[in-house]
Design a protein around this motif. Structure first.
Motif, PDB file in Angstrom:
ATOM      1  N   ASP A  68      -6.451  -6.754   0.448  1.00 53.30           N
ATOM      2  CA  ASP A  68      -6.207  -8.129   0.890  1.00 53.30           C
ATOM      3  C   ASP A  68      -6.692  -9.142  -0.147  1.00 53.30           C
ATOM      4  O   ASP A  68      -6.005 -10.125  -0.440  1.00 53.30           O
ATOM      5  CB  ASP A  68      -6.888  -8.395   2.234  1.00 53.30           C
ATOM      6  CG  ASP A  68      -6.254  -7.617   3.374  1.00 53.30           C
ATOM      7  OD1 ASP A  68      -5.112  -7.127   3.214  1.00 53.30           O
ATOM      8  OD2 ASP A  68      -6.912  -7.480   4.425  1.00 53.30           O
ATOM      9  N   VAL A  69      -7.865  -8.911  -0.712  1.00 58.89           N
ATOM     10  CA  VAL A  69      -8.399  -9.823  -1.728  1.00 58.89           C
ATOM     11  C   VAL A  69      -7.473  -9.834  -2.944  1.00 58.89           C
ATOM     12  O   VAL A  69      -7.126 -10.902  -3.458  1.00 58.89           O
ATOM     13  CB  VAL A  69      -9.838  -9.437  -2.133  1.00 58.89           C
ATOM     14  CG1 VAL A  69     -10.292 -10.204  -3.366  1.00 58.89           C
ATOM     15  CG2 VAL A  69     -10.783  -9.695  -0.971  1.00 58.89           C
ATOM     16  N   ALA A  70      -7.050  -8.672  -3.393  1.00 56.26           N
ATOM     17  CA  ALA A  70      -6.152  -8.606  -4.555  1.00 56.26           C
ATOM     18  C   ALA A  70      -4.822  -9.286  -4.264  1.00 56.26           C
ATOM     19  O   ALA A  70      -4.298 -10.031  -5.108  1.00 56.26           O
ATOM     20  CB  ALA A  70      -5.931  -7.153  -4.963  1.00 56.26           C
ATOM     21  N   LEU A  71      -4.270  -9.066  -3.090  1.00 54.26           N
ATOM     22  CA  LEU A  71      -2.972  -9.662  -2.756  1.00 54.26           C
ATOM     23  C   LEU A  71      -3.046 -11.177  -2.626  1.00 54.26           C
ATOM     24  O   LEU A  71      -2.050 -11.859  -2.857  1.00 54.26           O
ATOM     25  CB  LEU A  71      -2.400  -9.036  -1.490  1.00 54.26           C
ATOM     26  CG  LEU A  71      -1.914  -7.600  -1.634  1.00 54.26           C
ATOM     27  CD1 LEU A  71      -1.407  -7.075  -0.295  1.00 54.26           C
ATOM     28  CD2 LEU A  71      -0.845  -7.471  -2.715  1.00 54.26           C
ATOM     29  N   GLU A 112      -5.282   1.089  -3.275  1.00 53.79           N
ATOM     30  CA  GLU A 112      -5.364  -0.350  -3.480  1.00 53.79           C
ATOM     31  C   GLU A 112      -5.799  -0.710  -4.894  1.00 53.79           C
ATOM     32  O   GLU A 112      -5.543  -1.806  -5.376  1.00 53.79           O
ATOM     33  CB  GLU A 112      -6.288  -1.005  -2.450  1.00 53.79           C
ATOM     34  CG  GLU A 112      -7.700  -0.456  -2.418  1.00 53.79           C
ATOM     35  CD  GLU A 112      -7.902   0.632  -1.377  1.00 53.79           C
ATOM     36  OE1 GLU A 112      -7.174   1.641  -1.392  1.00 53.79           O
ATOM     37  OE2 GLU A 112      -8.811   0.485  -0.556  1.00 53.79           O
ATOM     38  N   THR A 113      -6.423   0.239  -5.579  1.00 53.03           N
ATOM     39  CA  THR A 113      -6.871  -0.008  -6.936  1.00 53.03           C
ATOM     40  C   THR A 113      -5.698  -0.228  -7.882  1.00 53.03           C
ATOM     41  O   THR A 113      -5.820  -0.965  -8.856  1.00 53.03           O
ATOM     42  CB  THR A 113      -7.768   1.146  -7.412  1.00 53.03           C
ATOM     43  OG1 THR A 113      -8.910   1.163  -6.550  1.00 53.03           O
ATOM     44  CG2 THR A 113      -8.224   0.961  -8.835  1.00 53.03           C
ATOM     45  N   LEU A 114      -4.560   0.372  -7.599  1.00 54.53           N
ATOM     46  CA  LEU A 114      -3.388   0.134  -8.441  1.00 54.53           C
ATOM     47  C   LEU A 114      -3.002  -1.340  -8.388  1.00 54.53           C
ATOM     48  O   LEU A 114      -2.632  -1.930  -9.399  1.00 54.53           O
ATOM     49  CB  LEU A 114      -2.227   1.028  -8.011  1.00 54.53           C
ATOM     50  CG  LEU A 114      -2.507   2.537  -8.094  1.00 54.53           C
ATOM     51  CD1 LEU A 114      -1.304   3.318  -7.598  1.00 54.53           C
ATOM     52  CD2 LEU A 114      -2.893   2.947  -9.503  1.00 54.53           C
ATOM     53  N   VAL A 115      -3.128  -1.944  -7.224  1.00 56.50           N
ATOM     54  CA  VAL A 115      -2.850  -3.377  -7.078  1.00 56.50           C
ATOM     55  C   VAL A 115      -3.929  -4.186  -7.792  1.00 56.50           C
ATOM     56  O   VAL A 115      -3.636  -5.156  -8.504  1.00 56.50           O
ATOM     57  CB  VAL A 115      -2.763  -3.774  -5.591  1.00 56.50           C
ATOM     58  CG1 VAL A 115      -2.552  -5.279  -5.439  1.00 56.50           C
ATOM     59  CG2 VAL A 115      -1.653  -3.003  -4.890  1.00 56.50           C
ATOM     60  N   LEU A 146       0.830  -1.201   0.000  1.00 62.08           N
ATOM     61  CA  LEU A 146       0.000   0.000   0.000  1.00 62.08           C
ATOM     62  C   LEU A 146       0.871   1.261   0.000  1.00 62.08           C
ATOM     63  O   LEU A 146       0.583   2.214  -0.726  1.00 62.08           O
ATOM     64  CB  LEU A 146      -0.942  -0.002   1.193  1.00 62.08           C
ATOM     65  CG  LEU A 146      -1.983   1.105   1.233  1.00 62.08           C
ATOM     66  CD1 LEU A 146      -2.910   1.021   0.025  1.00 62.08           C
ATOM     67  CD2 LEU A 146      -2.793   1.035   2.515  1.00 62.08           C
ATOM     68  N   ALA A 147       1.937   1.261   0.785  1.00 63.41           N
ATOM     69  CA  ALA A 147       2.850   2.410   0.811  1.00 63.41           C
ATOM     70  C   ALA A 147       3.466   2.632  -0.570  1.00 63.41           C
ATOM     71  O   ALA A 147       3.616   3.780  -1.014  1.00 63.41           O
ATOM     72  CB  ALA A 147       3.940   2.201   1.861  1.00 63.41           C
ATOM     73  N   ALA A 148       3.794   1.560  -1.265  1.00 60.75           N
ATOM     74  CA  ALA A 148       4.340   1.689  -2.625  1.00 60.75           C
ATOM     75  C   ALA A 148       3.293   2.303  -3.550  1.00 60.75           C
ATOM     76  O   ALA A 148       3.595   3.194  -4.348  1.00 60.75           O
ATOM     77  CB  ALA A 148       4.791   0.327  -3.148  1.00 60.75           C
ATOM     78  N   ALA A 149       2.053   1.854  -3.445  1.00 64.04           N
ATOM     79  CA  ALA A 149       0.982   2.396  -4.288  1.00 64.04           C
ATOM     80  C   ALA A 149       0.750   3.873  -4.002  1.00 64.04           C
ATOM     81  O   ALA A 149       0.478   4.659  -4.918  1.00 64.04           O
ATOM     82  CB  ALA A 149      -0.307   1.604  -4.065  1.00 64.04           C
ATOM     83  N   LEU A 187       4.910  -3.870  -9.318  1.00 60.72           N
ATOM     84  CA  LEU A 187       3.776  -2.960  -9.195  1.00 60.72           C
ATOM     85  C   LEU A 187       4.185  -1.553  -9.618  1.00 60.72           C
ATOM     86  O   LEU A 187       3.472  -0.891 -10.378  1.00 60.72           O
ATOM     87  CB  LEU A 187       3.239  -2.952  -7.765  1.00 60.72           C
ATOM     88  CG  LEU A 187       2.114  -1.950  -7.486  1.00 60.72           C
ATOM     89  CD1 LEU A 187       0.862  -2.301  -8.274  1.00 60.72           C
ATOM     90  CD2 LEU A 187       1.821  -1.886  -5.982  1.00 60.72           C
ATOM     91  N   GLU A 188       5.324  -1.089  -9.137  1.00 63.73           N
ATOM     92  CA  GLU A 188       5.806   0.244  -9.497  1.00 63.73           C
ATOM     93  C   GLU A 188       6.029   0.359 -11.004  1.00 63.73           C
ATOM     94  O   GLU A 188       5.666   1.365 -11.617  1.00 63.73           O
ATOM     95  CB  GLU A 188       7.090   0.559  -8.734  1.00 63.73           C
ATOM     96  CG  GLU A 188       6.852   0.748  -7.245  1.00 63.73           C
ATOM     97  CD  GLU A 188       8.121   0.785  -6.407  1.00 63.73           C
ATOM     98  OE1 GLU A 188       9.185   0.299  -6.873  1.00 63.73           O
ATOM     99  OE2 GLU A 188       8.051   1.292  -5.268  1.00 63.73           O
ATOM    100  N   ALA A 189       6.591  -0.677 -11.613  1.00 58.30           N
ATOM    101  CA  ALA A 189       6.810  -0.666 -13.066  1.00 58.30           C
ATOM    102  C   ALA A 189       5.478  -0.645 -13.811  1.00 58.30           C
ATOM    103  O   ALA A 189       5.327   0.069 -14.810  1.00 58.30           O
ATOM    104  CB  ALA A 189       7.639  -1.882 -13.478  1.00 58.30           C
TER     105      ALA A 189
END
Length: 137
Positions: free
Chosen positions: A39-42, A94-97, A14-17, A57-59
């Protein structure tokens, strides 16, 4: 869940997002601090994907910058479609994930989501993202 997957720290992801403010709604317009969607996405990150996931994720976010900005402008908080209470996930960190998972493991994401959450939010997000594979009905 395998022990390798348990090492994927939701707080770190989440911090990365959150390092991509251009893809996110203003903090006062964010929702769901409990992490349910994240949590569901992870849970759809496969064991072999855990190592280096944050970098991937960052890329992903950098690769899709223009598309993410367009989605936030067109569907995020303050947009006309969002006025009707739809597209609530747009602009949330979290949407980015979720979007990365939608591109990387769409069937796994859909399967896990249907076990735990209402489909409408994922359906809305899938609609605005326009993934290669449509999973909604």
């Amino acid at each position: 869940m395998s022990t390798e997957q348990a090492e994927l720290n939701a707080g770190e992801v989440l911090a990365a997002a959150e390092r991509f403010p251009w893809a996110l709604a203003a903090p006062r317009e964010r929702h769901w601090p409990d992490g349910e969607f994240l949590d569901v996405a992870l849970r759809t990150v496969r064991t072999e994907e855990c190592d280096g996931y944050i970098e991937r994720l960052e890329a992903f976010v950098e690769q899709h910058r223009a598309r993410l900005e367009e989605v936030l402008r067109g569907w995020g908080p303050g947009s006309r479609p969002a006025e009707f209470g739809r597209y609530a996930l747009v602009g949330q960190p979290e949407t980015l994930v979720i979007l990365e998972r939608m591109e990387t493991n769409p069937f796994g994401l859909r399967r896990q989501w249907e076990k735990e959450l209402e489909d409408v939010l994922l359906d809305d997000l899938e609609f605005v993202w326009g993934p290669r594979i449509r999973l909604s009905r």
